[in-house]
Write a protein that holds these residues in place. Structure first.
Motif, PDB file in Angstrom:
ATOM      1  N   PHE A 220       0.869  -1.284   0.164  1.00  0.00           N
ATOM      2  CA  PHE A 220      -0.099   0.062   0.065  1.00  0.00           C
ATOM      3  C   PHE A 220       0.807   1.407   0.195  1.00  0.00           C
ATOM      4  O   PHE A 220       0.492   2.234  -0.860  1.00  0.00           O
ATOM      5  N   VAL A 221       1.751   1.207   0.888  1.00  0.00           N
ATOM      6  CA  VAL A 221       2.668   2.492   0.910  1.00  0.00           C
ATOM      7  C   VAL A 221       3.449   2.628  -0.357  1.00  0.00           C
ATOM      8  O   VAL A 221       3.418   3.819  -0.880  1.00  0.00           O
ATOM      9  N   TYR A 222       3.807   1.648  -0.961  1.00  0.00           N
ATOM     10  CA  TYR A 222       4.500   2.018  -2.386  1.00  0.00           C
ATOM     11  C   TYR A 222       3.805   2.130  -3.379  1.00  0.00           C
ATOM     12  O   TYR A 222       4.210   2.843  -4.535  1.00  0.00           O
ATOM     13  N   LYS A 223       2.636   1.933  -3.324  1.00  0.00           N
ATOM     14  CA  LYS A 223       1.675   2.210  -4.296  1.00  0.00           C
ATOM     15  C   LYS A 223       0.988   3.633  -4.111  1.00  0.00           C
ATOM     16  O   LYS A 223       0.932   4.287  -5.147  1.00  0.00           O
ATOM     17  N   GLU A 224       0.688   3.775  -3.022  1.00  0.00           N
ATOM     18  CA  GLU A 224      -0.082   5.103  -2.533  1.00  0.00           C
ATOM     19  C   GLU A 224       0.688   6.452  -2.237  1.00  0.00           C
ATOM     20  O   GLU A 224      -0.017   7.231  -2.162  1.00  0.00           O
TER      21      GLU A 224
END
Length: 255
Positions: free
Chosen positions: A170-174
């Motif tokens: 989630f962190v690296y996507k968002e």
């Protein structure tokens, strides 16, 4: 003598000589402000929430919409791409300066309230993702204090290897590549624990590295930095000698 003040003190005085004070905005004042509808999501899951306008204007994002409202027009803001739970936490924060689960004590590593909806063990990273979504929505809506609060709760939340991978994805996507506040701790976590945790979620770890090469690069960079620091602390093994290659002979290219 007209209305004015003492330039040296910075105080403002009325005509009768009494200092003027800024009226304190009370919680009741917030509740007396108009109601604004927030239409969150789209399709069958679309939900309409209601909040007081004066509280919403704390967010520059909401304030931009509210400033364009005209007399008699619907006081409605559409948020088709936002998560309903994160939006609910944001509104809870605007009203109470906190959101569930609350922090228990001021210690950096102090626990959070128990959330009965979170399974133990949390293999899906539900708890971490909750705070990560609040972090990203706070960033988007211009609420740095909420962003900081959500980040502090991330560091108070325990999970499993698979849960940590779900959170990292989630962190690296968002989040943006420049947001080191949330990205660097993720990479540091895996840089120091990947040799153990990756065996608990090897397939997920491999898929994460392939899907987000920056994740793997960030981990490798930290591992190499740590190795370099240890080498510098240990000092050269033989003074005055150039370091020798560990390879006995040069690698020959095939083909």
């Amino acid at each position: 003598m007209g209305e004015g003040g003492d330039p040296a003190s910075g105080e403002e005085f009325s005509l009768d000589g009494e200092p003027e004070t800024t009226a304190r905005v009370t919680f009741l004042d917030y509740l007396r402000s108009p109601i604004v509808e927030l239409v969150v999501g789209n399709g069958p899951s679309q939900t309409v929430l209601a909040a007081h306008q004066a509280l919403l204007t704390k967010s520059p994002y909401f304030d931009g919409f509210i400033s364009k409202f005209t007399e008699g027009s619907p006081r409605r803001i559409y948020l088709p791409d936002e998560d309903i739970d994160a939006t609910g936490s944001l509104l809870e924060y605007l009203y109470y300066n906190e959101y569930f689960p609350k922090r228990l004590g001021d210690s950096k590593d102090g626990p959070l309230e128990i959330d009965p909806t979170i399974l133990v063990p949390d293999n899906d990273g539900v708890a971490l993702l909750k705070h990560a979504r609040v972090y990203t929505i706070a960033d988007k809506f211009g609420l740095p204090a909420l962003k900081s609060l959500a980040h502090s709760k991330i560091h108070r939340t325990t999970s499993t290897a698979r849960g940590e991978i779900a959170y990292a994805r989630f962190v690296y996507k968002e989040t943006s590549r420049e947001d080191l506040t949330i990205r660097r701790p993720v990479a540091a976590f895996w840089a120091t624990r990947s040799h153990v945790l990756r065996h608990e979620a090897e397939d997920e770890f491999r898929a994460m590295c392939l899907e987000f090469p920056q994740f793997g690069f960030d981990i490798l960079s930290l591992v190499l930095d740590q190795k370099e620091k240890r080498s510098e602390a240990a000092g050269p093994s033989t003074h005055g000698e150039a370091p020798k290659s560990g390879r006995k002979r040069a690698r020959v290219s095939q083909g």
